[in-house]
Design a protein around this motif. Structure first.
Motif, PDB file in Angstrom:
ATOM      1  N   GLY A  58       3.307  -1.347   7.583  1.00 28.07           N
ATOM      2  CA  GLY A  58       2.893  -2.036   6.376  1.00 28.07           C
ATOM      3  C   GLY A  58       1.779  -1.324   5.642  1.00 28.07           C
ATOM      4  N   ILE A  59       1.348  -1.950   4.558  1.00 24.23           N
ATOM      5  CA  ILE A  59       0.288  -1.415   3.701  1.00 24.23           C
ATOM      6  C   ILE A  59      -1.055  -1.730   4.347  1.00 24.23           C
ATOM      7  CG2 ILE A  59      -0.802  -1.538   1.432  1.00 24.23           C
ATOM      8  CD1 ILE A  59       1.977  -2.411   0.336  1.00 24.23           C
ATOM      9  N   VAL A  60      -1.878  -0.696   4.515  1.00 22.79           N
ATOM     10  CA  VAL A  60      -3.150  -0.869   5.224  1.00 22.79           C
ATOM     11  C   VAL A  60      -4.382  -0.620   4.354  1.00 22.79           C
ATOM     12  CG1 VAL A  60      -2.157  -0.447   7.494  1.00 22.79           C
ATOM     13  CG2 VAL A  60      -3.045   1.483   6.148  1.00 22.79           C
ATOM     14  N   GLY A  61      -4.200  -0.049   3.155  1.00 24.09           N
ATOM     15  CA  GLY A  61      -5.345   0.210   2.296  1.00 24.09           C
ATOM     16  C   GLY A  61      -4.951   0.990   1.066  1.00 24.09           C
ATOM     17  N   THR A  62      -5.972   1.532   0.394  1.00 26.35           N
ATOM     18  CA  THR A  62      -5.727   2.241  -0.870  1.00 26.35           C
ATOM     19  C   THR A  62      -6.414   3.594  -0.888  1.00 26.35           C
ATOM     20  OG1 THR A  62      -7.631   1.312  -2.033  1.00 26.35           O
ATOM     21  CG2 THR A  62      -5.560   0.053  -2.143  1.00 26.35           C
ATOM     22  N   ALA A  63      -5.886   4.432  -1.764  1.00 25.36           N
ATOM     23  CA  ALA A  63      -6.446   5.754  -2.037  1.00 25.36           C
ATOM     24  C   ALA A  63      -6.255   6.003  -3.531  1.00 25.36           C
ATOM     25  CB  ALA A  63      -5.743   6.822  -1.213  1.00 25.36           C
ATOM     26  N   GLU A  64      -6.766   7.133  -3.984  1.00 29.29           N
ATOM     27  CA  GLU A  64      -6.631   7.527  -5.393  1.00 29.29           C
ATOM     28  C   GLU A  64      -6.258   8.990  -5.469  1.00 29.29           C
ATOM     29  OE1 GLU A  64      -9.504   8.111  -9.278  1.00 29.29           O
ATOM     30  OE2 GLU A  64     -10.063   6.630  -7.776  1.00 29.29           O
ATOM     31  N   VAL A  65      -5.365   9.317  -6.390  1.00 30.00           N
ATOM     32  CA  VAL A  65      -5.032  10.718  -6.635  1.00 30.00           C
ATOM     33  C   VAL A  65      -6.224  11.348  -7.343  1.00 30.00           C
ATOM     34  CG1 VAL A  65      -3.478  12.315  -7.824  1.00 30.00           C
ATOM     35  CG2 VAL A  65      -2.558  10.226  -6.766  1.00 30.00           C
ATOM     36  N   VAL A  66      -6.799  12.384  -6.731  1.00 27.69           N
ATOM     37  CA  VAL A  66      -7.971  13.040  -7.311  1.00 27.69           C
ATOM     38  C   VAL A  66      -7.673  14.461  -7.777  1.00 27.69           C
ATOM     39  CG1 VAL A  66      -9.669  11.588  -6.137  1.00 27.69           C
ATOM     40  CG2 VAL A  66      -8.846  13.689  -5.024  1.00 27.69           C
ATOM     41  N   CYS A  67      -6.471  14.940  -7.497  1.00 27.46           N
ATOM     42  CA  CYS A  67      -6.036  16.244  -7.993  1.00 27.46           C
ATOM     43  C   CYS A  67      -4.525  16.188  -8.157  1.00 27.46           C
ATOM     44  CB  CYS A  67      -6.433  17.352  -7.024  1.00 27.46           C
ATOM     45  SG  CYS A  67      -5.998  19.004  -7.598  1.00 27.46           S
ATOM     46  N   TYR A 101      -9.892   8.575  -0.186  1.00 27.41           N
ATOM     47  CA  TYR A 101      -9.967   7.239   0.391  1.00 27.41           C
ATOM     48  C   TYR A 101     -10.657   6.290  -0.580  1.00 27.41           C
ATOM     49  CZ  TYR A 101     -11.610   3.379   3.252  1.00 27.41           C
ATOM     50  OH  TYR A 101     -11.891   2.133   3.728  1.00 27.41           O
ATOM     51  N   ARG A 102     -10.159   5.045  -0.657  1.00 32.41           N
ATOM     52  CA  ARG A 102     -10.799   4.021  -1.477  1.00 32.41           C
ATOM     53  C   ARG A 102     -11.102   2.738  -0.702  1.00 32.41           C
ATOM     54  NH1 ARG A 102     -12.439   7.640  -3.785  1.00 32.41           N
ATOM     55  NH2 ARG A 102     -11.896   8.344  -5.846  1.00 32.41           N
ATOM     56  N   ARG A 103     -10.130   2.256   0.104  1.00 29.13           N
ATOM     57  CA  ARG A 103     -10.340   0.941   0.710  1.00 29.13           C
ATOM     58  C   ARG A 103      -9.420   0.737   1.909  1.00 29.13           C
ATOM     59  NH1 ARG A 103      -8.673  -4.690  -2.288  1.00 29.13           N
ATOM     60  NH2 ARG A 103      -9.248  -6.094  -0.596  1.00 29.13           N
ATOM     61  N   THR A 104      -9.936   0.045   2.919  1.00 34.74           N
ATOM     62  CA  THR A 104      -9.124  -0.431   4.043  1.00 34.74           C
ATOM     63  C   THR A 104      -9.033  -1.945   3.931  1.00 34.74           C
ATOM     64  OG1 THR A 104      -9.885   1.372   5.472  1.00 34.74           O
ATOM     65  CG2 THR A 104      -8.933  -0.556   6.560  1.00 34.74           C
ATOM     66  N   PHE A 105      -7.833  -2.473   4.026  1.00 35.72           N
ATOM     67  CA  PHE A 105      -7.661  -3.913   3.985  1.00 35.72           C
ATOM     68  C   PHE A 105      -8.125  -4.521   5.305  1.00 35.72           C
ATOM     69  CE2 PHE A 105      -3.810  -3.304   0.967  1.00 35.72           C
ATOM     70  CZ  PHE A 105      -4.667  -3.162  -0.116  1.00 35.72           C
ATOM     71  N   ALA A 106      -8.714  -5.711   5.237  1.00 35.58           N
ATOM     72  CA  ALA A 106      -9.168  -6.399   6.448  1.00 35.58           C
ATOM     73  C   ALA A 106      -7.996  -6.607   7.403  1.00 35.58           C
ATOM     74  CB  ALA A 106      -9.807  -7.736   6.090  1.00 35.58           C
ATOM     75  N   GLN A 107      -6.829  -6.859   6.838  1.00 37.19           N
ATOM     76  CA  GLN A 107      -5.617  -6.997   7.633  1.00 37.19           C
ATOM     77  C   GLN A 107      -4.482  -6.332   6.872  1.00 37.19           C
ATOM     78  OE1 GLN A 107      -4.875 -10.927   9.001  1.00 37.19           O
ATOM     79  NE2 GLN A 107      -2.904 -10.419   9.915  1.00 37.19           N
ATOM     80  N   GLY A 108      -3.680  -5.526   7.575  1.00 35.81           N
ATOM     81  CA  GLY A 108      -2.542  -4.881   6.937  1.00 35.81           C
ATOM     82  C   GLY A 108      -1.530  -5.903   6.447  1.00 35.81           C
ATOM     83  N   TRP A 142       1.271  -3.943  -7.548  1.00 34.04           N
ATOM     84  CA  TRP A 142      -0.084  -3.500  -7.223  1.00 34.04           C
ATOM     85  C   TRP A 142      -1.061  -4.679  -7.268  1.00 34.04           C
ATOM     86  CZ3 TRP A 142      -2.201   0.816  -5.270  1.00 34.04           C
ATOM     87  CH2 TRP A 142      -3.597   0.935  -5.351  1.00 34.04           C
ATOM     88  N   GLN A 143      -1.026  -5.428  -8.359  1.00 32.30           N
ATOM     89  CA  GLN A 143      -1.938  -6.552  -8.528  1.00 32.30           C
ATOM     90  C   GLN A 143      -1.702  -7.626  -7.465  1.00 32.30           C
ATOM     91  OE1 GLN A 143      -4.543  -6.366 -10.444  1.00 32.30           O
ATOM     92  NE2 GLN A 143      -3.845  -4.385 -11.179  1.00 32.30           N
ATOM     93  N   TYR A 144      -0.442  -7.902  -7.179  1.00 29.16           N
ATOM     94  CA  TYR A 144      -0.144  -8.927  -6.177  1.00 29.16           C
ATOM     95  C   TYR A 144      -0.729  -8.537  -4.810  1.00 29.16           C
ATOM     96  CZ  TYR A 144       2.221 -12.424  -3.426  1.00 29.16           C
ATOM     97  OH  TYR A 144       2.476 -13.484  -2.587  1.00 29.16           O
ATOM     98  N   ILE A 145      -0.512  -7.293  -4.403  1.00 33.88           N
ATOM     99  CA  ILE A 145      -1.012  -6.851  -3.087  1.00 33.88           C
ATOM    100  C   ILE A 145      -2.527  -6.869  -3.043  1.00 33.88           C
ATOM    101  CG2 ILE A 145      -1.143  -4.873  -1.496  1.00 33.88           C
ATOM    102  CD1 ILE A 145       1.530  -6.491  -1.428  1.00 33.88           C
ATOM    103  N   LEU A 146      -3.179  -6.462  -4.113  1.00 29.81           N
ATOM    104  CA  LEU A 146      -4.655  -6.516  -4.124  1.00 29.81           C
ATOM    105  C   LEU A 146      -5.133  -7.949  -3.982  1.00 29.81           C
ATOM    106  CD1 LEU A 146      -5.754  -3.868  -6.768  1.00 29.81           C
ATOM    107  CD2 LEU A 146      -5.636  -3.648  -4.280  1.00 29.81           C
ATOM    108  N   GLN A 147      -4.493  -8.888  -4.677  1.00 32.17           N
ATOM    109  CA  GLN A 147      -4.863 -10.303  -4.536  1.00 32.17           C
ATOM    110  C   GLN A 147      -4.582 -10.802  -3.127  1.00 32.17           C
ATOM    111  OE1 GLN A 147      -2.737 -12.111  -7.920  1.00 32.17           O
ATOM    112  NE2 GLN A 147      -4.752 -12.858  -8.564  1.00 32.17           N
ATOM    113  N   TYR A 148      -3.434 -10.443  -2.590  1.00 33.10           N
ATOM    114  CA  TYR A 148      -3.058 -10.874  -1.257  1.00 33.10           C
ATOM    115  C   TYR A 148      -4.046 -10.344  -0.216  1.00 33.10           C
ATOM    116  CZ  TYR A 148       0.094 -11.967   2.631  1.00 33.10           C
ATOM    117  OH  TYR A 148       0.646 -12.495   3.773  1.00 33.10           O
ATOM    118  N   ALA A 149      -4.492  -9.092  -0.407  1.00 33.97           N
ATOM    119  CA  ALA A 149      -5.417  -8.468   0.542  1.00 33.97           C
ATOM    120  C   ALA A 149      -6.827  -9.052   0.438  1.00 33.97           C
ATOM    121  CB  ALA A 149      -5.450  -6.965   0.319  1.00 33.97           C
ATOM    122  N   GLY A 150      -7.117  -9.710  -0.680  1.00 43.07           N
ATOM    123  CA  GLY A 150      -8.414 -10.369  -0.864  1.00 43.07           C
ATOM    124  C   GLY A 150      -9.509  -9.495  -1.391  1.00 43.07           C
TER     125      GLY A 150
END
Length: 150
Positions: A58-67, A101-108, A142-150
């Motif tokens: 599952g989805i465990v966190g976020t990152a950003e394309v920096v290059c 790296y940007r964020r780790t979700f408290a729970q995947g 994207w928005q739904y998962i961010l809301q779901y992750a809290g």
């Protein structure tokens, strides 16, 4: 800005590895469709990191394309497991992007959960047999998962 999902096997490279390193080239992609997705990524695009080949993928966190995309140097290195003898520096076949790296979700957010979310009903992520390591994500997903992750 676009949104993406990048799959990784945590025993090879995890979100925690990315967190420790801060930024990393996303190399070794050897699928043409996934490569084409890499080539369309731009600096600032946001990424969900998805752990696969674990008991609860599952989805465990976020990152950003920096290059943005550039030729993956591992394709030219005969010592690399990603070496491609058919690729040539004048005509590279494979690209990579760099992610931070940007964020780790408290729970995947497990794949089983994603299958129940209406926003993902048409996503290739939940289709049986999908093996792509990089997928586009819609803004609503994207928005739904961010809301779901809290």
């Amino acid at each position: 800005m676009a949104y993406w999902l990048m799959k990784t096997e945590p025993d090879a490279f995890s979100l925690q590895d990315l967190q420790r390193r801060g930024q990393e080239p996303w190399d070794g992609i050897r699928n043409y469709q996934a490569r084409n997705f890499l080539r369309s990524m731009q600096t600032g695009d946001e990424v969900f990191i998805y752990h696969s080949r674990v008991p609860a993928p599952g989805i465990v966190g976020t990152a950003e394309v920096v290059c943005a995309a550039y030729p993956d140097p591992t394709q030219f290195d005969p010592q690399s497991k990603y070496y491609d003898p058919a690729s040539h520096p004048d005509r590279p076949r494979w690209d990579l992007v760099e992610v931070a790296y940007r964020r780790t979700f408290a729970q995947g957010i497990a794949l089983d959960t994603l299958r129940t979310i209406p926003e993902f009903s048409d996503s290739p992520l939940i289709r049986k047999g999908n093996r792509l390591s990089i997928l586009p994500i819609t803004s609503s997903q994207w928005q739904y998962i961010l809301q779901y992750a809290g």
